[in-house]
Design a protein around this motif. Structure first.
Motif, PDB file in Angstrom:
ATOM      1  N   MET A 181       0.839  -1.191   0.000  1.00 32.48           N
ATOM      2  CA  MET A 181       0.000   0.000   0.000  1.00 32.48           C
ATOM      3  C   MET A 181       0.880   1.249   0.000  1.00 32.48           C
ATOM      4  N   GLU A 182       0.604   2.163  -0.913  1.00 34.69           N
ATOM      5  CA  GLU A 182       1.382   3.386  -1.011  1.00 34.69           C
ATOM      6  C   GLU A 182       0.964   4.378   0.075  1.00 34.69           C
ATOM      7  N   ILE A 183       1.960   5.140   0.557  1.00 32.63           N
ATOM      8  CA  ILE A 183       1.724   6.225   1.503  1.00 32.63           C
ATOM      9  C   ILE A 183       2.048   7.531   0.804  1.00 32.63           C
ATOM     10  N   GLN A 184       1.152   8.492   0.863  1.00 34.68           N
ATOM     11  CA  GLN A 184       1.394   9.793   0.259  1.00 34.68           C
ATOM     12  C   GLN A 184       2.229  10.655   1.210  1.00 34.68           C
ATOM     13  N   SER A 185       3.232  11.303   0.648  1.00 37.48           N
ATOM     14  CA  SER A 185       4.134  12.120   1.447  1.00 37.48           C
ATOM     15  C   SER A 185       4.413  13.435   0.721  1.00 37.48           C
ATOM     16  N   GLN A 186       5.071  14.345   1.413  1.00 34.98           N
ATOM     17  CA  GLN A 186       5.447  15.629   0.841  1.00 34.98           C
ATOM     18  C   GLN A 186       6.900  15.922   1.137  1.00 34.98           C
ATOM     19  N   ALA A 187       7.519  16.718   0.272  1.00 31.62           N
ATOM     20  CA  ALA A 187       8.906  17.120   0.468  1.00 31.62           C
ATOM     21  C   ALA A 187       9.067  18.588   0.111  1.00 31.62           C
ATOM     22  N   PHE A 188       9.942  19.261   0.832  1.00 26.56           N
ATOM     23  CA  PHE A 188      10.268  20.667   0.590  1.00 26.56           C
ATOM     24  C   PHE A 188      11.544  20.715  -0.243  1.00 26.56           C
ATOM     25  N   GLU A 189      11.500  21.386  -1.388  1.00 30.81           N
ATOM     26  CA  GLU A 189      12.662  21.475  -2.268  1.00 30.81           C
ATOM     27  C   GLU A 189      13.016  22.926  -2.550  1.00 30.81           C
ATOM     28  N   MET A 237       5.130   6.889  -1.427  1.00 31.93           N
ATOM     29  CA  MET A 237       6.137   6.027  -0.827  1.00 31.93           C
ATOM     30  C   MET A 237       5.627   4.589  -0.850  1.00 31.93           C
ATOM     31  N   ALA A 238       6.346   3.737  -1.546  1.00 29.96           N
ATOM     32  CA  ALA A 238       5.918   2.343  -1.694  1.00 29.96           C
ATOM     33  C   ALA A 238       6.217   1.543  -0.426  1.00 29.96           C
ATOM     34  N   THR A 239       5.535   0.432  -0.276  1.00 24.64           N
ATOM     35  CA  THR A 239       5.801  -0.489   0.822  1.00 24.64           C
ATOM     36  C   THR A 239       7.238  -1.011   0.705  1.00 24.64           C
ATOM     37  N   VAL A 262       9.903   4.295  12.610  1.00 26.30           N
ATOM     38  CA  VAL A 262       9.742   3.263  11.585  1.00 26.30           C
ATOM     39  C   VAL A 262       8.251   2.955  11.442  1.00 26.30           C
ATOM     40  N   VAL A 263       7.731   3.114  10.222  1.00 22.79           N
ATOM     41  CA  VAL A 263       6.317   2.788   9.983  1.00 22.79           C
ATOM     42  C   VAL A 263       6.152   1.445   9.285  1.00 22.79           C
ATOM     43  N   GLY A 323       8.327  14.323   4.577  1.00 23.99           N
ATOM     44  CA  GLY A 323       7.493  13.565   5.500  1.00 23.99           C
ATOM     45  C   GLY A 323       7.989  12.160   5.753  1.00 23.99           C
ATOM     46  N   HIS A 324       8.704  11.571   4.773  1.00 22.92           N
ATOM     47  CA  HIS A 324       9.153  10.189   4.888  1.00 22.92           C
ATOM     48  C   HIS A 324      10.532  10.023   4.253  1.00 22.92           C
TER      49      HIS A 324
END
Length: 363
Positions: A1-9, A25-27, A80-81, A102-103
């Motif tokens: 299951m994919e987890i949606q994340s965000q990043a600051f660039e 983010m993939a499993t 760790v998730v 976020g991850h």
């Protein structure tokens, strides 16, 4: 299951340009673990990472998909998730080097009771100290109530610790005064505190700062005196060691011109004045050529001289009293989400951040 994340660039060659990107983010597969970045600190040191990203390789730790953009490294805590690695379990908490995101997906190697190393191929040639993640449950410096201080100061204090050690190891190059630019920056404060604590009577510690920060610098109690950038006549007499945290080319030229041969050593550490940074042209300056201080080099030397256990013991012995001292003047400011992170970054980039505040952020 994919987890949606965000990043600051940030745009690598125009640090004022920023954006938030979304990513899935993939499993984790076998040998991988997914970390949820709970919080991270943002200081002038992180701006240095951006300014020197190509020269030292900071952009390589967490590369962005678009090579015109980069992810500035920060220090923080993550949980760790999901994991498919023995010894790295869901719920474990780690301190280490992360992107402003976020991850982070890692490939734990050399997993032990105290730490693991990210074995990702793109990090293999980078300094090992940045690839290690400390398990909070076994970290001798960790206290839950000290998390903010660890994020804000641990890497900067460690840098200050090894600058202090390097200078003492070289008998301060024959100088009786250490002059620190950007004296209100957290790395400078950590170094000044260490010098004041262990070298009082051996060297004087002088802070070079802006008029607006002079009172703050004087209030810290770890500088013998403070001099503002606009009063060169108040500079102490040489010989001096100059530790340049500002990276301002005009200031560096002014200090070198003032002291010339009375400058015993010139050490470049940071670029808090990033907009006036001068990373070249040092060959033409009067006095000794500025040398870039890279903490991992001194760490490697002391690993051979003392061993990791002695380094850890000495760091811990200095860390606790420093936290007690810094807690008396530092106010922690927390910001959350894309807007909070972007605003905090811009305030730091534009030199509007309060030196008595510590920024703790999360996406």
């Amino acid at each position: 299951m994919e987890i949606q994340s965000q990043a600051f660039e940030v745009r690598r060659y125009k640090l004022a340009d920023t954006r938030i990107v979304s990513e899935a983010m993939a499993t984790p597969e076998r040998g991988e673990a997914l970390l949820r970045i709970d919080a991270f600190a943002l200081t002038a040191n992180n701006i240095t990472y951006g300014v020197t990203g190509d020269m030292i390789g900071y952009w390589q730790f967490f590369p962005a998909a678009d090579t015109d953009w980069g992810r500035i490294p920060v220090w923080g805590f993550a949980d760790v998730v999901s994991s498919d690695v023995d010894g790295v379990a869901e719920g474990d908490r780690f301190y280490g080097y992360f992107p402003m995101a976020g991850h982070l997906l890692v490939q734990p190697a050399a997993v032990g009771d105290r730490s693991f190393t990210d074995g990702a191929a793109h990090r293999a040639e980078l300094p090992a100290v940045y690839n290690q993640y400390q398990r909070c449950a076994a970290d001798p410096l960790y206290r839950p109530e000290h998390e903010a201080m660890l994020m804000l100061f641990r890497p900067l204090f460690t840098t200050g610790f090894f600058i202090d050690d390097f200078l003492a190891d070289n008998d301060f190059f024959g100088a009786g005064t250490v002059l620190l630019s950007s004296a209100s920056s957290k790395t400078a404060v950590a170094l000044a505190w260490l010098l004041h604590r262990a070298r009082k009577g051996q060297v004087r510690v002088v802070g070079l700062t802006s008029p607006g920060n002079k009172r703050f610098v004087e209030s810290l109690g770890c500088y013998d005196t403070a001099v503002t950038y606009d009063e060169p006549d108040a500079l102490p007499k040489g010989p001096v060691v100059y530790v340049d945290m500002a990276g301002n080319g005009d200031l560096r030229a002014s200090v070198h011109g003032h002291y010339a041969d009375k400058l015993a050593y010139s050490c470049s550490v940071g670029v808090t004045h990033w907009e006036s940074a001068a990373l070249g042209g040092n060959d033409k300056l009067p006095g000794p050529k500025p040398e870039l201080f890279f903490a991992p080099t001194q760490v490697a030397k002391r690993n051979k001289d003392w061993g990791p256990a002695v380094i850890a013991e000495r760091l811990a012995g200095a860390w606790t009293p420093f936290v007690d001292a810094a807690s008396g003047w530092l106010a922690v400011r927390r910001e959350h989400g894309p807007g909070g992170v972007s605003g905090a970054y811009r305030s730091l980039l534009e030199n509007r951040a309060n030196p008595a505040e510590g920024l703790i952020l999360s996406l």
